[in-house]
Design a protein around this motif. Structure first.
Motif, PDB file in Angstrom:
ATOM      1  N   UNK A   1       0.807  -1.228   0.000  1.00  0.00           N
ATOM      2  CA  UNK A   1       0.000   0.000   0.000  1.00  0.00           C
ATOM      3  C   UNK A   1       0.836   1.271   0.000  1.00  0.00           C
ATOM      4  N   UNK A   2       2.006   1.233   0.625  1.00  0.00           N
ATOM      5  CA  UNK A   2       2.845   2.426   0.695  1.00  0.00           C
ATOM      6  C   UNK A   2       3.800   2.540  -0.480  1.00  0.00           C
ATOM      7  N   UNK A   3       3.944   1.457  -1.252  1.00  0.00           N
ATOM      8  CA  UNK A   3       4.849   1.466  -2.411  1.00  0.00           C
ATOM      9  C   UNK A   3       4.091   0.923  -3.620  1.00  0.00           C
ATOM     10  N   UNK A   4       3.254   1.729  -4.237  1.00  0.00           N
ATOM     11  CA  UNK A   4       2.415   1.236  -5.333  1.00  0.00           C
ATOM     12  C   UNK A   4       3.207   0.811  -6.563  1.00  0.00           C
ATOM     13  N   UNK A   5       4.394   1.342  -6.767  1.00  0.00           N
ATOM     14  CA  UNK A   5       5.178   0.983  -7.946  1.00  0.00           C
ATOM     15  C   UNK A   5       6.278  -0.018  -7.665  1.00  0.00           C
ATOM     16  N   UNK A   6       6.142  -0.770  -6.567  1.00  0.00           N
ATOM     17  CA  UNK A   6       7.220  -1.699  -6.169  1.00  0.00           C
ATOM     18  C   UNK A   6       7.451  -2.771  -7.223  1.00  0.00           C
ATOM     19  N   UNK A   7       6.393  -3.430  -7.699  1.00  0.00           N
ATOM     20  CA  UNK A   7       6.550  -4.496  -8.691  1.00  0.00           C
ATOM     21  C   UNK A   7       7.200  -3.960  -9.963  1.00  0.00           C
ATOM     22  N   UNK A   8       6.719  -2.846 -10.477  1.00  0.00           N
ATOM     23  CA  UNK A   8       7.264  -2.316 -11.725  1.00  0.00           C
ATOM     24  C   UNK A   8       8.752  -2.003 -11.591  1.00  0.00           C
ATOM     25  N   UNK A   9       9.137  -1.471 -10.442  1.00  0.00           N
ATOM     26  CA  UNK A   9      10.547  -1.121 -10.248  1.00  0.00           C
ATOM     27  C   UNK A   9      11.431  -2.363 -10.226  1.00  0.00           C
ATOM     28  N   UNK A  10      11.028  -3.351  -9.427  1.00  0.00           N
ATOM     29  CA  UNK A  10      11.853  -4.559  -9.300  1.00  0.00           C
ATOM     30  C   UNK A  10      11.827  -5.372 -10.593  1.00  0.00           C
ATOM     31  N   UNK A  11      10.659  -5.501 -11.206  1.00  0.00           N
ATOM     32  CA  UNK A  11      10.539  -6.296 -12.425  1.00  0.00           C
ATOM     33  C   UNK A  11      11.357  -5.675 -13.558  1.00  0.00           C
ATOM     34  N   UNK A  12      11.275  -4.355 -13.715  1.00  0.00           N
ATOM     35  CA  UNK A  12      12.042  -3.685 -14.769  1.00  0.00           C
ATOM     36  C   UNK A  12      13.538  -3.860 -14.560  1.00  0.00           C
ATOM     37  N   UNK A  13      13.971  -3.736 -13.314  1.00  0.00           N
ATOM     38  CA  UNK A  13      15.395  -3.916 -13.013  1.00  0.00           C
ATOM     39  C   UNK A  13      15.845  -5.343 -13.285  1.00  0.00           C
ATOM     40  N   UNK A  14      15.039  -6.323 -12.891  1.00  0.00           N
ATOM     41  CA  UNK A  14      15.391  -7.728 -13.104  1.00  0.00           C
ATOM     42  C   UNK A  14      15.456  -8.055 -14.593  1.00  0.00           C
ATOM     43  N   UNK A  15      14.515  -7.563 -15.369  1.00  0.00           N
ATOM     44  CA  UNK A  15      14.533  -7.798 -16.812  1.00  0.00           C
ATOM     45  C   UNK A  15      15.749  -7.136 -17.461  1.00  0.00           C
ATOM     46  N   UNK A  16      16.130  -5.962 -16.967  1.00  0.00           N
ATOM     47  CA  UNK A  16      17.303  -5.272 -17.492  1.00  0.00           C
ATOM     48  C   UNK A  16      18.564  -6.101 -17.247  1.00  0.00           C
ATOM     49  N   UNK A  17      18.705  -6.622 -16.028  1.00  0.00           N
ATOM     50  CA  UNK A  17      19.845  -7.483 -15.731  1.00  0.00           C
ATOM     51  C   UNK A  17      19.836  -8.736 -16.611  1.00  0.00           C
ATOM     52  N   UNK A  18      18.629  -9.259 -16.877  1.00  0.00           N
ATOM     53  CA  UNK A  18      18.538 -10.434 -17.725  1.00  0.00           C
ATOM     54  C   UNK A  18      19.018 -10.168 -19.134  1.00  0.00           C
TER      55      UNK A  18
END
Length: 417
Positions: free
Chosen positions: A4-21
């Motif tokens: 609830x306090x971090x609405x963009x948490x998934x987008x941030x982590x997912x984008x970073x993980x895909x970038x590393x991939x």
């Protein structure tokens, strides 16, 4: 991954993980780990993120980590844990199952931990045929982590494919149901234990020279497979009369369990390979157990003959699925070109190596068992200091550790060579 306090948490982590991939960064280096069952069991399980059918998924990199969430402990696994504890208690040692040991900010989860003599801790890990071979990964890292924290890893299996691996010290028994494992009858270890045979390389020897020459005139050791009772293995590893060793054959490093007597004789051989190490006093050979065996021996051999070699009760050998190193491996000699970057080694490494070699050479001038044991410990401590310094130097300078060690050996050749 909603918060609830971090609405963009998934987008941030997912984008970073895909970038590393896309950059080809390994999953284990992306700083995403399982925070559920794996963390509770003290296992570092790398994960990556993906979208499938509009569904957000966090996936384990290794199959064995994924199965940890779904596959319950088998009855056979529980039977082995109970048998280890019972055998340890009969030998006067204590132990417990599913022990978590704190290591910094993480944990080490041990299937069964036996508290042995002189502060010795044996960590038994049971890996049975319920796990696919391709899913068994990270064994070397887990074993090294346990060793670093004062736990001697002892991995047991009923799969021949596992027992043939050299990532840790494996032992193997036949595939048996749980009710047989829990019986009080004798359970055999058919792979992983060795008796070392020492011989002089001359025209009368039965073995080929491991150096690939006709006859070098030096002394050598050859590991011979032997069966040992599982209960005795548990008790004697805790007592320190059965110990793990690393045995190099050609370019391959094998990991076996041997008696402490054979280990000491092997150290004597390494200290002076021009003569056979002195025979050690062993406990009088005992007869086989009166308990009924849990499996039918397939090759009857003389129990007294085997007991006299190792000083522990043994049973007839099973067909040797795990064999001694092939002759091609024994004849193989490492011939690697050293990298130019390892030519200029610091003087500290050279000084440490010379000190270890001097401690080794002093063994040749001692003949009493007590004096040789004391000097052997000095040599082991000095050699361990060298290995730690080589590892640190190679890691700091991003060099190949084996090349650094070989280059150091060229700069400081053994005095006996």
């Amino acid at each position: 991954m909603d918060h609830p306090e971090l609405p963009g948490l998934w987008d941030t982590i997912y984008t970073t993980d895909r970038y590393y991939g896309r950059l080809g960064v390994a999953v284990s280096e992306r700083d995403l780990q399982c925070g559920g069952v794996c963390r509770d069991m003290g296992v570092e399980a790398p994960m990556y993120l993906r979208m499938r059918g509009g569904r957000r998924e966090a996936v384990h990199e290794r199959r064995e980590d994924e199965e940890r969430h779904t596959a319950p402990m088998s009855d056979e696994h529980k039977a082995y844990q109970d048998r280890i504890l019972r055998a340890a208690q009969e030998g006067g040692f204590s132990g417990d199952s599913e022990v978590r040991t704190r290591v910094g900010r993480s944990w080490i989860q041990t299937d069964t931990l036996v508290e042995g003599a002189d502060g010795r801790r044996i960590g038994w890990e049971v890996q049975l045929s319920t796990i696919d071979e391709s899913g068994l990964r990270g064994v070397r890292a887990r074993a090294a982590k346990a060793t670093k924290n004062g736990i001697t890893p002892a991995w047991h299996t009923d799969r021949a494919a596992y027992a043939q691996r050299n990532d840790t010290h494996w032992t193997r028994s036949d595939h048996l149901p749980a009710y047989v494992i829990t019986r009080t009858g004798d359970l055999r270890i058919v792979s992983g234990f060795r008796v070392l045979e020492f011989w002089h390389c001359d025209t009368r020897s039965l073995y080929p020279c491991p150096h690939g020459v006709r006859r070098c005139g030096k002394a050598h050791a050859t590991p011979k497979p032997r069966d040992v009772l599982f209960d005795d293995m548990v008790r004697q590893t805790a007592a320190g009369t059965i110990v793990p060793i690393q045995f190099r054959a050609g370019t391959t490093m094998h990991r076996y369990w041997v008696t402490s007597t054979d280990r000491d004789r092997l150290d004597d051989l390494h200290s002076d390979d021009t003569r056979l190490p002195p025979a050690r006093e062993t406990d009088p050979a005992r007869g086989a157990s009166r308990n009924r065996p849990t499996c039918q021996p397939s090759m009857p051999l003389s129990v007294d003959a085997l007991s006299s070699e190792s000083g522990i009760p043994v049973q007839p050998s099973a067909p040797a699925i795990e064999t001694t190193p092939a002759a091609s491996e024994l004849h193989a000699a490492p011939a690697r070109q050293m990298a130019d970057s390892t030519a200029g080694l610091p003087g500290e490494l050279i000084t440490l190596q010379q000190a270890a070699d001097d401690a080794r050479l002093q063994l040749q001038h001692l003949h009493g068992h007590r004096e040789r044991d004391l000097q052997r410990q000095v040599w082991r401590d000095a050699a361990a200091t060298v290995q730690e310094a080589v590892t640190q130097y190679a890691r700091t300078n991003s060099l190949n550790r084996q090349e650094v060690e070989a280059s150091l050996r060229q700069l400081v050749p053994r005095a006996s060579q």
